[in-house]
Enzyme design. Structure first.
Site, PDB file in Angstrom:
ATOM      1  N   LYS A 185     -13.914   2.691   1.342  1.00  0.00           N
ATOM      2  CA  LYS A 185     -14.221   2.375  -0.059  1.00  0.00           C
ATOM      3  C   LYS A 185     -15.619   1.808  -0.229  1.00  0.00           C
ATOM      4  CE  LYS A 185      -9.929   3.359  -1.232  1.00  0.00           C
ATOM      5  NZ  LYS A 185      -9.281   3.560   0.064  1.00  0.00           N
TER       6      LYS A 185
ATOM      7  N   TRP B  16       0.811  -1.215   0.000  1.00  0.00           N
ATOM      8  CA  TRP B  16       0.000   0.000   0.000  1.00  0.00           C
ATOM      9  C   TRP B  16       0.847   1.268   0.000  1.00  0.00           C
ATOM     10  CZ3 TRP B  16      -2.388   1.727   5.196  1.00  0.00           C
ATOM     11  CH2 TRP B  16      -3.147   2.892   5.021  1.00  0.00           C
TER      12      TRP B  16
ATOM     13  N   ASP C 116      -5.273  -7.086   6.087  1.00  0.00           N
ATOM     14  CA  ASP C 116      -5.725  -5.720   5.839  1.00  0.00           C
ATOM     15  C   ASP C 116      -6.893  -5.829   4.856  1.00  0.00           C
ATOM     16  OD1 ASP C 116      -6.159  -3.073   5.295  1.00  0.00           O
ATOM     17  OD2 ASP C 116      -4.108  -2.609   4.678  1.00  0.00           O
TER      18      ASP C 116
END
Length: 475
Positions: A320, A199, A284
């Site tokens: 998201k 990320w 994650d």
């Protein structure tokens, strides 16, 4: 007798040239008095000489007292690569510009989108007249309940047996940071394993999180630039080679930045190796439901590991899948082997959270609790997620079609279709990515990642032109 005088009041109007070290002297009142040892080149004039002869230069060494900030030694931090992309995009006046750097969903008109179910949930909150009192340290109980059920399945035995410790966190980043603090305190000798890349690749937030928590980390191979796919053999070898009991950070779905996920069979093998090595999986999960359009499909990896009886950590985010970017709503979940262990773990997570941020915000937590906890809103949310995921899939297909049509070199662009989620790893290097921005006004991170969520169907051909030009004409 001729005398030497300064040509202007000293020292402010003297022609000063040269620098030298500073000596700090504390001063009453909190300021910092510094004596700067300086050598000055001084312009002077001499009375009694002709105008052409009465000027000259001399050298004077003296100490000058100045006030300087106590924070003088603080250096400028490097710019964040994602936010820097957005700032550069805003400054660009070209009408063809595209912002493919930030991972935030956009409509086909490239406008931010607030989900209808979010608006309905907020309307319910207003109608109920809910207050703004502090939440408990662990967060909103209704939120914690539904978020664990969403992740693991409401009927999962570990939930019914009280083996899940859930604490509301500050979205995904805050949840990861809280878990990292837990690792540092209770597993001080352990190492974290992070995928390469991961990320925010060039300014990696996973790495920053563990660095700030003082948890040592190393990388395992993940991306294969030769195939623009998963280096599964390298991944397995590196996980095997890691010290026993390491925390292996895994992207539950829609790997960021590559968009490349293991197959179900590969997830089984990853679980085998982690179990053999006595590692602890640390998932994650930032895109559940947003990657494939199915909440259950995107939770497959986590549920598999739980089914195998592994203890694990999961950081969740609703930025998201519910579009709650600014609400900073997420959670950290610990799945433990026994309920009494779960209670102790949760107590220590609360202890760590208290001096960090005291307690989490309530607004986003209530939105999630209302949406997930209400059957009607929950069904509407699933439909909206399918629509959002579907739009990105359509854009992905259109981009592939445009690239295949325009690029006559025979290059295989099918990796774009094999990737999943809002991102695509194009395989472009830094120089090629710079060309995308400088020539084509396409703003993206320098590792070649583009956010398909910021692309419309109508812009796919233009982007395909930019990619083919950059790939073939920039080394």
């Amino acid at each position: 007798m001729a005398s030497t005088v300064l040509s202007a009041p000293f020292p402010s109007a003297v022609d000063l040239r040269g620098r030298s070290p500073m000596i700090g002297v504390p001063k009453n009142g909190g300021d910092h008095l510094l004596l700067k040892e300086r050598t000055f080149d001084v312009r002077f004039s001499v009375h009694g000489l002709k105008s052409s002869e009465n000027e000259g230069f001399g050298r004077v060494r003296m100490s000058v007292a100045v006030n300087l900030s106590r924070f003088e030694g603080v250096t400028m931090a490097p710019p964040d690569p994602i936010l820097g992309v957005s700032e550069a995009f805003k400054a660009d006046t070209n009408e063809l510009k595209l912002n493919l750097g930030v991972g935030a969903y956009r409509t086909e008109e490239l406008q931010p989108y607030v989900l209808n179910v979010v608006k309905k949930a907020e309307k319910l909150m207003l109608e109920r007249g809910e207050n703004k009192e502090y939440l408990p340290i662990e967060g909103l109980a209704a939120f914690n309940k539904v978020t664990a059920e969403l992740l693991l399945g409401a009927d999962n035995p570990v939930i019914k047996q009280g083996k899940v410790a859930t604490v509301q966190g500050l979205s995904g980043t805050g949840s990861l940071r809280l878990a990292a603090a837990f690792i540092q305190r209770y597993f001080p000798e352990a190492k974290a394993l992070i995928s390469s890349p991961t990320w925010v690749c060039n300014f990696c937030n996973h790495k920053n999180i563990f660095n700030d928590a003082r948890v040592p980390w190393s990388e395992y191979r993940y991306y294969d630039p030769r195939t623009v796919g998963l280096d599964f053999e390298g991944m397995i070898a590196d996980i095997k080679a890691a010290p026993d009991g390491s925390f292996v950070v895994l992207h539950g779905c829609a790997h960021n930045p590559t968009g490349i996920d293991p197959t179900p069979e590969q997830w089984e093998k990853i679980a085998d190796v982690i179990q053999e090595k006595n590692h602890i999986p640390f998932f994650d999960v930032a895109y559940q439901g947003f990657a494939s359009g199915s909440l259950d499909t995107d939770a497959f990896s986590v549920r598999l590991f739980v089914e195998r009886g592994l203890e694990l950590l999961v950081a969740q985010s609703y930025s998201k899948n519910l579009g709650l970017y600014a609400e900073r709503i997420g959670a950290v979940n610990f799945v433990c082997s026994a309920s009494d262990v779960t209670d102790r773990v949760k107590s220590q997570l609360k202890r760590l959270a208290r001096p960090m941020y005291s307690n989490p915000p309530v607004h986003g937590a209530r939105i999630v609790a209302n949406v997930v906890g209400d059957p009607t809103l929950f069904d509407e949310w699933k439909q909206e997620m399918e629509q959002m995921a579907g739009r990105i899939k359509n854009v992905r297909q259109r981009l592939y079609d445009s690239l295949s049509q325009k690029d006559k070199s025979g290059k295989d662009w099918s990796f774009i279709l094999k990737q999943i989620g809002m991102f695509s790893f194009t395989g472009l290097n830094k120089a090629q990515s710079d060309n995308m921005t400088n020539k084509w006004h396409v703003y993206m991170t320098k590792d070649g990642r583009i956010s398909l969520a910021g692309l419309s169907l109508s812009k796919c051909e233009y982007l395909a032109d930019a990619i083919t030009d950059s790939y073939h004409n920039v080394s």
